[in-house]
Structures are given as C-alpha cells and as structure tokens.
Design an enzyme around this catalytic site. Sequence first.
Site, PDB file in Angstrom:
ATOM      1  N   PHE A  18       0.849  -1.189   0.000  1.00  0.00           N
ATOM      2  CA  PHE A  18       0.000   0.000   0.000  1.00  0.00           C
ATOM      3  C   PHE A  18       0.887   1.242   0.000  1.00  0.00           C
ATOM      4  O   PHE A  18       1.867   1.304   0.745  1.00  0.00           O
ATOM      5  CB  PHE A  18      -0.901  -0.009   1.235  1.00  0.00           C
ATOM      6  CG  PHE A  18      -2.065   0.934   1.153  1.00  0.00           C
ATOM      7  CD1 PHE A  18      -3.294   0.512   0.673  1.00  0.00           C
ATOM      8  CD2 PHE A  18      -1.926   2.258   1.549  1.00  0.00           C
ATOM      9  CE1 PHE A  18      -4.366   1.385   0.592  1.00  0.00           C
ATOM     10  CE2 PHE A  18      -2.983   3.139   1.468  1.00  0.00           C
ATOM     11  CZ  PHE A  18      -4.212   2.708   0.986  1.00  0.00           C
ATOM     12  N   HIS A  48       1.310  -6.332   6.441  1.00  0.00           N
ATOM     13  CA  HIS A  48       0.209  -6.385   5.474  1.00  0.00           C
ATOM     14  C   HIS A  48       0.683  -6.764   4.069  1.00  0.00           C
ATOM     15  O   HIS A  48      -0.098  -6.711   3.122  1.00  0.00           O
ATOM     16  CB  HIS A  48      -0.515  -5.041   5.448  1.00  0.00           C
ATOM     17  CG  HIS A  48      -1.103  -4.667   6.766  1.00  0.00           C
ATOM     18  ND1 HIS A  48      -2.371  -5.045   7.154  1.00  0.00           N
ATOM     19  CD2 HIS A  48      -0.585  -3.969   7.809  1.00  0.00           C
ATOM     20  CE1 HIS A  48      -2.619  -4.584   8.374  1.00  0.00           C
ATOM     21  NE2 HIS A  48      -1.546  -3.932   8.794  1.00  0.00           N
ATOM     22  N   HIS A  52      -2.231 -12.208   4.538  1.00  0.00           N
ATOM     23  CA  HIS A  52      -2.119 -11.808   5.935  1.00  0.00           C
ATOM     24  C   HIS A  52      -3.484 -11.760   6.606  1.00  0.00           C
ATOM     25  O   HIS A  52      -4.523 -11.676   5.947  1.00  0.00           O
ATOM     26  CB  HIS A  52      -1.429 -10.446   6.063  1.00  0.00           C
ATOM     27  CG  HIS A  52      -2.206  -9.312   5.469  1.00  0.00           C
ATOM     28  ND1 HIS A  52      -2.138  -8.991   4.132  1.00  0.00           N
ATOM     29  CD2 HIS A  52      -3.089  -8.427   6.017  1.00  0.00           C
ATOM     30  CE1 HIS A  52      -2.934  -7.962   3.885  1.00  0.00           C
ATOM     31  NE2 HIS A  52      -3.526  -7.599   5.015  1.00  0.00           N
ATOM     32  N   ASP A  54      -5.549  -9.490   9.220  1.00  0.00           N
ATOM     33  CA  ASP A  54      -5.664  -8.254   9.997  1.00  0.00           C
ATOM     34  C   ASP A  54      -6.122  -8.588  11.411  1.00  0.00           C
ATOM     35  O   ASP A  54      -6.968  -9.464  11.613  1.00  0.00           O
ATOM     36  CB  ASP A  54      -6.700  -7.314   9.381  1.00  0.00           C
ATOM     37  CG  ASP A  54      -6.182  -6.557   8.178  1.00  0.00           C
ATOM     38  OD1 ASP A  54      -4.975  -6.653   7.882  1.00  0.00           O
ATOM     39  OD2 ASP A  54      -6.996  -5.871   7.533  1.00  0.00           O
ATOM     40  N   HIS A  58      -5.571  -3.265  14.112  1.00  0.00           N
ATOM     41  CA  HIS A  58      -5.319  -2.532  12.866  1.00  0.00           C
ATOM     42  C   HIS A  58      -6.304  -1.383  12.692  1.00  0.00           C
ATOM     43  O   HIS A  58      -5.967  -0.357  12.092  1.00  0.00           O
ATOM     44  CB  HIS A  58      -5.409  -3.508  11.694  1.00  0.00           C
ATOM     45  CG  HIS A  58      -5.196  -2.909  10.347  1.00  0.00           C
ATOM     46  ND1 HIS A  58      -4.175  -2.019  10.064  1.00  0.00           N
ATOM     47  CD2 HIS A  58      -5.879  -3.070   9.172  1.00  0.00           C
ATOM     48  CE1 HIS A  58      -4.233  -1.673   8.790  1.00  0.00           C
ATOM     49  NE2 HIS A  58      -5.264  -2.283   8.230  1.00  0.00           N
ATOM     50  N   HIS A 160     -14.208  -2.844   7.549  1.00  0.00           N
ATOM     51  CA  HIS A 160     -13.387  -3.234   8.694  1.00  0.00           C
ATOM     52  C   HIS A 160     -14.134  -3.015  10.006  1.00  0.00           C
ATOM     53  O   HIS A 160     -14.014  -3.814  10.942  1.00  0.00           O
ATOM     54  CB  HIS A 160     -12.074  -2.450   8.705  1.00  0.00           C
ATOM     55  CG  HIS A 160     -11.032  -2.979   7.774  1.00  0.00           C
ATOM     56  ND1 HIS A 160     -10.964  -2.619   6.453  1.00  0.00           N
ATOM     57  CD2 HIS A 160     -10.012  -3.858   7.967  1.00  0.00           C
ATOM     58  CE1 HIS A 160      -9.938  -3.235   5.873  1.00  0.00           C
ATOM     59  NE2 HIS A 160      -9.346  -3.989   6.766  1.00  0.00           N
ATOM     60  N   GLU A 172      -6.535 -11.224   3.776  1.00  0.00           N
ATOM     61  CA  GLU A 172      -6.417 -10.389   2.581  1.00  0.00           C
ATOM     62  C   GLU A 172      -5.206 -10.826   1.758  1.00  0.00           C
ATOM     63  O   GLU A 172      -4.316 -11.509   2.254  1.00  0.00           O
ATOM     64  CB  GLU A 172      -6.291  -8.914   2.976  1.00  0.00           C
ATOM     65  CG  GLU A 172      -7.534  -8.391   3.694  1.00  0.00           C
ATOM     66  CD  GLU A 172      -7.359  -7.019   4.318  1.00  0.00           C
ATOM     67  OE1 GLU A 172      -8.362  -6.298   4.426  1.00  0.00           O
ATOM     68  OE2 GLU A 172      -6.217  -6.675   4.714  1.00  0.00           O
TER      69      GLU A 172
END
Length: 209
Positions: A18, A48, A52, A54, A58, A160, A172
């Site tokens: 990201f 991430h 992975h 979360d 997070h 989320h 994810e």
Amino acid sequence: MKRLWDISPPISSQSPVFPGDTPYRQQWKWQLSPECPVNVSEITMSPHIGAHADAPLHYANGATAAGCLPLEPFLGPCRVIHALDCGPLILPEHLAHAADDMPERVLVRTAQHAAVHWWTDDFSAYAPQTIEWLASLGVRLIGIDTPSIDPATSKTLDSHHVILRRDIRVLENLVLDTVEPGDYELIALPLALVQADASPVRAVLRELG
C-alpha cells in the site's frame, strides 16, 4: 494424500505494498565464510504484505493484536465463491447462489489474476452489507484476493468496522487464481506476534474427504 492449493503470493522485494507502507527489504547480517558457519538475514516489512490476517488492533486502538487472536477461525471448512464480475464492491447478490449450508469461512475470488507483483488501487472490496449478511449466516472469517476488504480510497473503513463489531476475522491478499468454486479445508494461521496489527499467514486449502 489430499490435494493442497497454496493460496499465498510469493513475498520478496517485488511484492506490492500500500502506498506509504513499508516494503519488503532483506539484508544479510552474517554470510557463510571461513569465519562464519551460517547465513543469517534481517528482514523488514509491513505485516500487510502478502497473504495476511488483519487484527482488530489494525482498525481500533487498544483492540486485540494478531498474536492474541483465537486460532479456530483460521482453520476448518471454508467455501470459495467466485465473483469475477462484481465490480468495485461485492454485494450479497454476488454470493447468494452459494449461500446454502454456508460454512463458517468464506473466501471470495474477484480477479482473473491476483496482483502479486504490482500495486493497483483498482480492486474489488466487500460492501459492508455483504459482511452483515454473511455474519447473519454464521460466518466467522472472510477472505479476499485483493489488498483490502475496503476500497483503497476509503478513509472510513466501513467494512473493517463491521468485522470489528461482528467479531469476524479476515484474510487479505490471497491468490485464488487456480481454485474452483466449492468447499475446502482452510489452514491460514497467524504468527504469535503479540503486539502486531496484522500477521503474515501461509494460507493453503486442502481438499475435503
């Protein structure tokens, strides 16, 4: 022997991250030589990167860290559902055809080819109402073949916050390119990173029976 599907992307310096997050870096601290009997490296990366899990930490201060999560949701029967033409959001109608006797774990394939070597903001995410609907069916874990269950541009992370409220676990960055729709056994255990907001997993599917 039961067939296995490795649904984890390779992790390397080529792994997408990201924008602004920590990329994968590796340097050798010790190297084999007449004076040194081993190779030892140092790795720096965001948790991430790659497949992975979360943790609630997070997206909620003071919430549970990755290494403190119960392991049961990450291991057991799961259903892979294809939603290849869903557009930017996975809606309940994209999954309803596979809703009968839904197991507690659901992985959704949205892409013909998962983006394992490049970053793109153009990916599918879960609509919040879809997670509410899955929760009403008893689902405890959801997964996706994109970097996030929310759109890349989201500042509110609505999906989320639904999984936080519904106490649902999430995976994810899966790779489901070669996995047919159907039921499998999921094995995707997070590491015991007791202070981390996420954890890498080596996610695999195993045939049932």
